[in-house]
Scaffold this motif. Structure first.
Motif, PDB file in Angstrom:
ATOM      1  N   LEU A  29     -74.823  34.055 -36.384  1.00 49.00           N
ATOM      2  CA  LEU A  29     -75.439  33.281 -37.467  1.00 49.00           C
ATOM      3  C   LEU A  29     -75.535  31.799 -37.106  1.00 49.00           C
ATOM      4  CD1 LEU A  29     -74.178  34.305 -41.046  1.00 49.00           C
ATOM      5  CD2 LEU A  29     -76.483  34.498 -40.097  1.00 49.00           C
ATOM      6  N   LYS A  30     -74.468  31.253 -36.550  1.00 46.91           N
ATOM      7  CA  LYS A  30     -74.440  29.829 -36.210  1.00 46.91           C
ATOM      8  C   LYS A  30     -75.414  29.509 -35.078  1.00 46.91           C
ATOM      9  CE  LYS A  30     -70.407  27.757 -36.217  1.00 46.91           C
ATOM     10  NZ  LYS A  30     -68.972  27.488 -35.924  1.00 46.91           N
ATOM     11  N   GLN A  31     -75.669  30.477 -34.220  1.00 47.65           N
ATOM     12  CA  GLN A  31     -76.647  30.288 -33.154  1.00 47.65           C
ATOM     13  C   GLN A  31     -78.066  30.291 -33.700  1.00 47.65           C
ATOM     14  OE1 GLN A  31     -75.646  33.533 -30.529  1.00 47.65           O
ATOM     15  NE2 GLN A  31     -74.082  32.356 -29.420  1.00 47.65           N
ATOM     16  N   ARG A  32     -78.281  31.055 -34.774  1.00 53.98           N
ATOM     17  CA  ARG A  32     -79.620  31.209 -35.338  1.00 53.98           C
ATOM     18  C   ARG A  32     -79.954  30.173 -36.409  1.00 53.98           C
ATOM     19  NH1 ARG A  32     -79.984  37.234 -37.402  1.00 53.98           N
ATOM     20  NH2 ARG A  32     -82.107  36.547 -37.927  1.00 53.98           N
ATOM     21  N   PHE A  33     -78.920  29.697 -37.121  1.00 57.69           N
ATOM     22  CA  PHE A  33     -79.162  28.812 -38.267  1.00 57.69           C
ATOM     23  C   PHE A  33     -78.255  27.582 -38.189  1.00 57.69           C
ATOM     24  CE2 PHE A  33     -79.964  33.196 -39.642  1.00 57.69           C
ATOM     25  CZ  PHE A  33     -81.274  33.092 -40.129  1.00 57.69           C
ATOM     26  N   THR A  34     -78.860  26.399 -38.267  1.00 61.89           N
ATOM     27  CA  THR A  34     -78.082  25.158 -38.165  1.00 61.89           C
ATOM     28  C   THR A  34     -77.351  24.823 -39.467  1.00 61.89           C
ATOM     29  OG1 THR A  34     -80.027  23.848 -38.795  1.00 61.89           O
ATOM     30  CG2 THR A  34     -79.659  24.217 -36.439  1.00 61.89           C
ATOM     31  N   ASN A  35     -77.680  25.508 -40.552  1.00 60.17           N
ATOM     32  CA  ASN A  35     -77.060  25.222 -41.850  1.00 60.17           C
ATOM     33  C   ASN A  35     -75.796  26.031 -42.109  1.00 60.17           C
ATOM     34  OD1 ASN A  35     -79.066  27.347 -41.874  1.00 60.17           O
ATOM     35  ND2 ASN A  35     -78.759  27.545 -44.066  1.00 60.17           N
ATOM     36  N   VAL A  36     -75.324  26.771 -41.103  1.00 60.37           N
ATOM     37  CA  VAL A  36     -74.164  27.655 -41.275  1.00 60.37           C
ATOM     38  C   VAL A  36     -72.904  27.015 -40.709  1.00 60.37           C
ATOM     39  CG1 VAL A  36     -73.162  29.900 -40.713  1.00 60.37           C
ATOM     40  CG2 VAL A  36     -75.612  29.709 -41.218  1.00 60.37           C
ATOM     41  N   ARG A  37     -71.848  26.990 -41.515  1.00 59.29           N
ATOM     42  CA  ARG A  37     -70.522  26.572 -41.081  1.00 59.29           C
ATOM     43  C   ARG A  37     -69.552  27.712 -41.331  1.00 59.29           C
ATOM     44  NH1 ARG A  37     -68.403  23.289 -44.518  1.00 59.29           N
ATOM     45  NH2 ARG A  37     -69.999  23.492 -46.139  1.00 59.29           N
ATOM     46  N   ASP A  38     -68.392  27.639 -40.709  1.00 59.00           N
ATOM     47  CA  ASP A  38     -67.403  28.684 -40.968  1.00 59.00           C
ATOM     48  C   ASP A  38     -65.997  28.118 -40.933  1.00 59.00           C
ATOM     49  OD1 ASP A  38     -67.597  28.550 -37.950  1.00 59.00           O
ATOM     50  OD2 ASP A  38     -66.010  30.047 -38.127  1.00 59.00           O
ATOM     51  N   THR A  39     -65.091  28.835 -41.567  1.00 58.14           N
ATOM     52  CA  THR A  39     -63.681  28.474 -41.521  1.00 58.14           C
ATOM     53  C   THR A  39     -62.867  29.758 -41.635  1.00 58.14           C
ATOM     54  OG1 THR A  39     -61.994  26.993 -42.430  1.00 58.14           O
ATOM     55  CG2 THR A  39     -63.369  28.159 -44.012  1.00 58.14           C
ATOM     56  N   ARG A  40     -61.607  29.646 -41.314  1.00 60.53           N
ATOM     57  CA  ARG A  40     -60.712  30.798 -41.383  1.00 60.53           C
ATOM     58  C   ARG A  40     -59.518  30.419 -42.242  1.00 60.53           C
ATOM     59  NH1 ARG A  40     -56.158  32.955 -38.621  1.00 60.53           N
ATOM     60  NH2 ARG A  40     -56.297  35.208 -38.220  1.00 60.53           N
ATOM     61  N   VAL A  41     -59.206  31.275 -43.211  1.00 67.24           N
ATOM     62  CA  VAL A  41     -58.045  31.063 -44.068  1.00 67.24           C
ATOM     63  C   VAL A  41     -57.168  32.302 -43.954  1.00 67.24           C
ATOM     64  CG1 VAL A  41     -57.216  30.621 -46.399  1.00 67.24           C
ATOM     65  CG2 VAL A  41     -59.426  29.679 -45.665  1.00 67.24           C
ATOM     66  N   ASP A  42     -56.039  32.161 -43.293  1.00 63.08           N
ATOM     67  CA  ASP A  42     -55.138  33.299 -43.115  1.00 63.08           C
ATOM     68  C   ASP A  42     -54.320  33.479 -44.389  1.00 63.08           C
ATOM     69  OD1 ASP A  42     -53.432  35.286 -42.361  1.00 63.08           O
ATOM     70  OD2 ASP A  42     -52.654  34.272 -40.583  1.00 63.08           O
ATOM     71  N   LEU A  43     -54.648  34.505 -45.151  1.00 61.69           N
ATOM     72  CA  LEU A  43     -53.973  34.754 -46.420  1.00 61.69           C
ATOM     73  C   LEU A  43     -52.775  35.689 -46.292  1.00 61.69           C
ATOM     74  CD1 LEU A  43     -57.092  35.152 -48.757  1.00 61.69           C
ATOM     75  CD2 LEU A  43     -55.531  33.206 -48.625  1.00 61.69           C
ATOM     76  N   THR A  44     -52.453  36.104 -45.078  1.00 59.32           N
ATOM     77  CA  THR A  44     -51.320  37.012 -44.890  1.00 59.32           C
ATOM     78  C   THR A  44     -50.009  36.427 -45.425  1.00 59.32           C
ATOM     79  OG1 THR A  44     -52.373  38.037 -42.962  1.00 59.32           O
ATOM     80  CG2 THR A  44     -49.999  38.345 -43.207  1.00 59.32           C
ATOM     81  N   PRO A  45     -49.667  35.155 -45.110  1.00 59.14           N
ATOM     82  CA  PRO A  45     -48.423  34.597 -45.661  1.00 59.14           C
ATOM     83  C   PRO A  45     -48.434  34.528 -47.184  1.00 59.14           C
ATOM     84  CG  PRO A  45     -49.226  33.259 -43.835  1.00 59.14           C
ATOM     85  CD  PRO A  45     -50.322  34.207 -44.193  1.00 59.14           C
ATOM     86  N   VAL A  46     -49.585  34.220 -47.779  1.00 56.15           N
ATOM     87  CA  VAL A  46     -49.691  34.156 -49.239  1.00 56.15           C
ATOM     88  C   VAL A  46     -49.453  35.539 -49.848  1.00 56.15           C
ATOM     89  CG1 VAL A  46     -51.183  33.550 -51.170  1.00 56.15           C
ATOM     90  CG2 VAL A  46     -51.365  32.287 -49.020  1.00 56.15           C
ATOM     91  N   PHE A  47     -50.064  36.529 -49.236  1.00 54.80           N
ATOM     92  CA  PHE A  47     -49.913  37.911 -49.699  1.00 54.80           C
ATOM     93  C   PHE A  47     -48.464  38.370 -49.600  1.00 54.80           C
ATOM     94  CE2 PHE A  47     -50.179  42.536 -48.579  1.00 54.80           C
ATOM     95  CZ  PHE A  47     -50.626  42.996 -49.813  1.00 54.80           C
ATOM     96  N   GLU A  48     -47.821  38.061 -48.500  1.00 54.37           N
ATOM     97  CA  GLU A  48     -46.432  38.473 -48.300  1.00 54.37           C
ATOM     98  C   GLU A  48     -45.506  37.763 -49.294  1.00 54.37           C
ATOM     99  OE1 GLU A  48     -45.101  40.886 -46.459  1.00 54.37           O
ATOM    100  OE2 GLU A  48     -47.171  41.445 -46.011  1.00 54.37           O
TER     101      GLU A  48
END
Length: 262
Positions: free
Chosen positions: A74-93
């Motif tokens: 997606l990021k290669q095809r569209f310049t308006n795309v950003r991404d992030t990662r939120v690891d929710l495993t500690p919150v869940f635990e």
């Protein structure tokens, strides 16, 4: 289905809705599945901001890999795309340490699976609020209005649903047109809520083509007595989910107060 025209219609609808709402764009959770891949690509095609978020909670590696592959594309095809990662495993635990885990194991497992979806919903709305974005839903017509195969106030907690009038088979056709990665196109659909690679069919007991057929048969007024063998079994599976999950499929009931009591 006129695929190109349907795609353009959805993209225009998304753009108009966001413009009228005076927001900057969309945020969407990327699971590595076909529905989130198609929805995020449609959102990207609007030209508005798109934030893609990966939110692993003890996630199966195959799901993580497919999500990363899709976001990279997606990021290669569209310049308006950003991404992030939120690891929710500690919150869940941590959540698990504060609630009771007593009860029938299957019931506990399902409650925890739904909790995963609700933690992700809260994460999406957090970022949406910070950045002036709308949460885009990824539910299709069979899941949302046929069997109710989603978590109430989890993946069902969204601002708008771009593909909710599309059957699963139609989502795949659009995915092919939008050049969604082959790894996602070929992967068995899965909600990813149990930390393993079990598929939707494993959980439901029927495939999406069977569920689409059953949904159509119900709309035509058919009953289980009209079928035999596997067709009868699949139809009864559909009816069971449709009945049990009616509280998701219909609007939330409101207790109307009669005027003479006011």
């Amino acid at each position: 289905m006129q695929i190109e025209k349907v795609v353009n219609h959805i993209v225009d609808w998304l753009k108009d809705y966001a413009t009228n709402a005076k927001v900057n764009g969309f945020v969407i959770g990327i699971s590595g599945g076909i529905d989130s891949a198609v929805t995020s690509t449609l959102c990207a095609k609007t030209g508005l901001e798109l934030l893609c978020i990966k939110m692993p909670i003890h996630q199966a590696e195959s799901h993580v890999t497919r999500a990363e592959e899709h976001i990279t594309q997606l990021k290669q095809r569209f310049t308006n795309v950003r991404d992030t990662r939120v690891d929710l495993t500690p919150v869940f635990e941590e959540f698990k340490t504060e609630v009771t885990l007593e009860g029938k194991q299957t019931t506990v497992d399902m409650a925890l699976a739904n909790t995963r979806a609700r933690l992700r919903m809260a994460t999406l709305y957090y970022h949406a609020g910070l950045q002036g974005l709308l949460v885009a839903g990824t539910g299709n017509k069979v899941e949302d209005f046929g069997v109710g195969f989603y978590t109430k106030y989890g993946d069902g907690g969204v601002d708008l649903s771009p593909i909710a009038d599309l059957l699963k088979s139609e989502v795949y056709k659009i995915g092919e047109y939008l050049k969604v990665p082959d790894s996602i196109m070929k992967a068995a659909p899965s909600d990813g809520l149990f930390g393993d690679a079990r598929s939707d069919e494993d959980q439901i007991g029927a495939s999406y083509p069977e569920l689409e057929w059953a949904m159509q048969m119900k709309d035509e007024g058919k009953t289980a007595d009209d079928f035999e063998g596997r067709q009868k079994e699949a139809f009864e599976i559909f009816l069971r989910y449709n009945t049990l999950n009616k509280h998701k499929i219909i609007p939330i009931p409101i207790c109307d107060i009669p005027n003479n009591l006011r």
